[in-house]
Design a protein around this motif. Structure first.
Motif, PDB file in Angstrom:
ATOM      1  N   TYR A   1       4.990  -7.429  -2.634  1.00  0.00           N
ATOM      2  CA  TYR A   1       4.286  -7.426  -3.923  1.00  0.00           C
ATOM      3  C   TYR A   1       5.203  -6.785  -4.961  1.00  0.00           C
ATOM      4  O   TYR A   1       5.533  -5.611  -4.870  1.00  0.00           O
ATOM      5  N   ARG A   2       5.642  -7.592  -5.938  1.00  0.00           N
ATOM      6  CA  ARG A   2       6.482  -7.092  -7.028  1.00  0.00           C
ATOM      7  C   ARG A   2       5.576  -6.693  -8.188  1.00  0.00           C
ATOM      8  O   ARG A   2       4.814  -7.508  -8.705  1.00  0.00           O
ATOM      9  N   LEU A   3       5.699  -5.437  -8.628  1.00  0.00           N
ATOM     10  CA  LEU A   3       4.778  -4.912  -9.624  1.00  0.00           C
ATOM     11  C   LEU A   3       5.145  -5.290 -11.050  1.00  0.00           C
ATOM     12  O   LEU A   3       4.321  -5.179 -11.958  1.00  0.00           O
TER      13      LEU A   3
ATOM     14  N   THR B   1       2.312   7.343 -15.461  1.00  0.00           N
ATOM     15  CA  THR B   1       3.162   8.215 -14.660  1.00  0.00           C
ATOM     16  C   THR B   1       2.748   8.204 -13.188  1.00  0.00           C
ATOM     17  O   THR B   1       3.278   8.962 -12.396  1.00  0.00           O
ATOM     18  N   ALA B   2       1.779   7.357 -12.864  1.00  0.00           N
ATOM     19  CA  ALA B   2       1.351   7.162 -11.477  1.00  0.00           C
ATOM     20  C   ALA B   2       0.879   5.726 -11.320  1.00  0.00           C
ATOM     21  O   ALA B   2       0.295   5.151 -12.243  1.00  0.00           O
ATOM     22  N   ILE B   3       1.153   5.144 -10.164  1.00  0.00           N
ATOM     23  CA  ILE B   3       0.732   3.772  -9.875  1.00  0.00           C
ATOM     24  C   ILE B   3       0.175   3.716  -8.457  1.00  0.00           C
ATOM     25  O   ILE B   3       0.821   4.168  -7.515  1.00  0.00           O
ATOM     26  N   VAL B   4      -1.041   3.202  -8.324  1.00  0.00           N
ATOM     27  CA  VAL B   4      -1.533   2.804  -7.006  1.00  0.00           C
ATOM     28  C   VAL B   4      -1.034   1.378  -6.798  1.00  0.00           C
ATOM     29  O   VAL B   4      -1.531   0.437  -7.412  1.00  0.00           O
ATOM     30  N   ALA B   5      -0.026   1.222  -5.975  1.00  0.00           N
ATOM     31  CA  ALA B   5       0.611  -0.084  -5.805  1.00  0.00           C
ATOM     32  C   ALA B   5      -0.244  -1.019  -4.962  1.00  0.00           C
ATOM     33  O   ALA B   5      -0.424  -2.188  -5.295  1.00  0.00           O
ATOM     34  N   GLY B   6      -0.779  -0.503  -3.847  1.00  0.00           N
ATOM     35  CA  GLY B   6      -1.551  -1.374  -2.970  1.00  0.00           C
ATOM     36  C   GLY B   6      -2.389  -0.569  -2.005  1.00  0.00           C
ATOM     37  O   GLY B   6      -2.243   0.657  -1.876  1.00  0.00           O
TER      38      GLY B   6
ATOM     39  N   ILE C   1       0.775 -11.471  -5.996  1.00  0.00           N
ATOM     40  CA  ILE C   1       0.680 -11.006  -7.373  1.00  0.00           C
ATOM     41  C   ILE C   1      -0.507 -10.063  -7.472  1.00  0.00           C
ATOM     42  O   ILE C   1      -1.352  -9.996  -6.576  1.00  0.00           O
ATOM     43  N   LYS C   2      -0.589  -9.342  -8.580  1.00  0.00           N
ATOM     44  CA  LYS C   2      -1.653  -8.354  -8.772  1.00  0.00           C
ATOM     45  C   LYS C   2      -3.026  -8.985  -8.568  1.00  0.00           C
ATOM     46  O   LYS C   2      -3.319 -10.038  -9.110  1.00  0.00           O
ATOM     47  N   GLY C   3      -3.851  -8.309  -7.774  1.00  0.00           N
ATOM     48  CA  GLY C   3      -5.208  -8.772  -7.520  1.00  0.00           C
ATOM     49  C   GLY C   3      -5.360  -9.605  -6.260  1.00  0.00           C
ATOM     50  O   GLY C   3      -6.478  -9.787  -5.777  1.00  0.00           O
ATOM     51  N   GLN C   4      -4.253 -10.096  -5.712  1.00  0.00           N
ATOM     52  CA  GLN C   4      -4.336 -10.923  -4.511  1.00  0.00           C
ATOM     53  C   GLN C   4      -4.545 -10.061  -3.269  1.00  0.00           C
ATOM     54  O   GLN C   4      -4.171  -8.889  -3.222  1.00  0.00           O
TER      55      GLN C   4
ATOM     56  N   SER D   1      -4.438  -5.320  -0.185  1.00  0.00           N
ATOM     57  CA  SER D   1      -4.798  -5.675  -1.558  1.00  0.00           C
ATOM     58  C   SER D   1      -3.695  -5.214  -2.500  1.00  0.00           C
ATOM     59  O   SER D   1      -3.295  -4.038  -2.473  1.00  0.00           O
ATOM     60  N   ALA D   2      -3.179  -6.134  -3.309  1.00  0.00           N
ATOM     61  CA  ALA D   2      -2.170  -5.804  -4.325  1.00  0.00           C
ATOM     62  C   ALA D   2      -2.896  -5.239  -5.541  1.00  0.00           C
ATOM     63  O   ALA D   2      -3.431  -5.984  -6.348  1.00  0.00           O
TER      64      ALA D   2
END
Length: 423
Positions: A141-143, A151-156, A6-9, A168-169
């Motif tokens: 990692y599911r966002l 309009t932009a995502i740093v996924a990991g 999950i996010k932050g892990q 890092s998620a």
């Protein structure tokens, strides 16, 4: 067994698998609109968290590093467990030069402003890491659906730590597309509009400064806000209650924006890095902070029911930085102190001309201007949000300056333990 993050892990990739030398980073999604075109990009970052040259950005115009240590896969994508990712990047961990500490994997929407699109139009966005040697999926990692204006995502990110590689998620969103990402990693991008279709996109040759299309998005409000003038809290201690509307507060968006002094050159000064964050206290006694420092981005649907969209390291993104509060969990939240601090850049608040706007669906905008300045202190407590008998939140103007987190903590009796951190 695949690790589900999950996010932050964070997850150690090589500690239990020292023979892991080559991985595939795959990303996938489903479009709710066939018109959405998604691009994948990778940033190779030095310990300063910036790129060092144009070749450190891997994207459609520069599909691999010269040594092929990071490369976009096309016809040679690897299918795993019956799933073929929308896009895949091959990474040779043992080949990454020691100059690089971190590699960030991002998604952007092509021509997002022109087409008025954002990541709310995508479903089931995920990032996964596969062992290239045997096709084993190591982690996924599911966002989720936490992105409404981005309009932009740093996924990991994968990064070195004591001679090991970790993941890092991140899940940080930006509202400025690929341009905003480039600014955040130290790239000055020319503001030009694309005149060709995606299949014919043109980039400058390596000897020229990197030129990318301008994809900056217009700011979008949270919900259908009325056209009435914003309510300005002018004096310290001035307070107003949020409108509960149709029986629920819904989502509350807190936006920080400020003036950015533009720099010249490709690798010029990054300008001011003004960060938005908060202290929170829940009814069950849980206390903490949500901020980019230490990657404490929070969660909207789990405690603390507050999340930070991302980290605008330059101030160049039209929508600034956003905190979101899930008003459906009003009864779980006791109080929140909204703050901003100068992480790096300019040394006085008067140059930043910062503005915080609190938006609520169906209610008027509330503005707090940081027009009282103490240029000797780098942190400002902006507003106190308090639970009012589980019926609504009150918003009180503070605009009080402190030397740092610990001094602010003592002023409002949070009693947390603090230590130095970095982004």
């Amino acid at each position: 067994m695949t690790a589900q993050l999950i996010k932050g892990q964070k997850c150690n990739l090589t500690k239990d698998n020292p023979l892991l030398t080559r991985i595939i980073v795959g990303m996938g999604w489903h479009n709710t609109s066939s018109a959405v075109e998604v691009d994948f990009s990778v940033f190779l970052l030095t310990p300063a968290q910036t790129v060092s040259k144009d070749g450190d950005l891997i994207f459609y115009g520069n599909p691999s590093t010269p040594d092929q240590s990071v490369a976009i896969l096309h016809s040679d994508k690897i299918a795993n467990a019956g799933l073929t990712d929308n896009t895949q990047i091959a990474v040779g961990l043992s080949q990454i030069p020691a100059d690089y500490e971190r590699i960030a994997f991002a998604l952007t929407i092509y021509e997002a402003e022109k087409r008025q699109q954002n990541f709310s139009l995508l479903e089931d966005v995920y990032l996964r890491i596969i062992n290239a040697a045997d096709g084993t999926e190591l982690l996924r990692y599911r966002l989720g659906k936490a992105f409404s204006v981005e309009t932009a995502i740093v996924a990991g990110e994968i990064y070195r730590y004591q001679n090991e590689w970790k993941f890092s998620a991140v899940g940080s969103g930006y509202a400025g597309g690929l341009t905003a990402l480039c600014h955040s990693y130290g790239i000055q991008v020319n503001d030009i509009l694309p005149s060709v279709q995606p299949a014919s996109r043109v980039v400058q040759p390596p000897q020229s400064p990197l030129v990318l299309p301008e994809l900056r998005s217009r700011p979008k409000p949270a919900g259908n806000l009325p056209p009435s003038s914003p309510i300005l809290l002018k004096q310290r201690g001035e307070r107003i209650n949020l409108d509960k509307g149709n029986g629920s507060l819904g989502e509350i968006l807190i936006n920080l924006n400020w003036v950015q002094t533009k720099s010249s050159g490709w690798f010029g000064s990054k300008g001011v890095d003004l960060d938005l964050g908060c202290l929170f206290e829940l009814k069950n006694g849980l206390k903490g902070t949500v901020q980019a420092l230490g990657e404490s981005f929070g969660s909207l649907n789990r405690p603390p029911y507050i999340s930070l969209d991302g980290d605008d390291r330059t101030g160049s993104i039209a929508t600034g930085e956003n905190l979101r509060i899930n008003g459906h969990y009003l009864s779980e939240i006791s109080r929140i102190v909204i703050f901003a601090f100068i992480y790096e850049g300019i040394t006085n608040w008067s140059q930043a001309d910062a503005l915080v706007t609190i938006r609520q669906q169906g209610g008027p905008e509330i503005e707090v201007r940081l027009d009282e300045h103490n240029n000797n202190k780098g942190m400002c407590a902006i507003a106190m949000i308090r639970n009012q008998n589980d019926e609504t939140f009150s918003v009180e103007r503070l605009v009080e300056y402190f030397a740092g987190h610990e001094e602010l903590d003592h002023r409002y009796n949070w009693n947390l333990r603090w230590e130095a951190g970095s982004k």
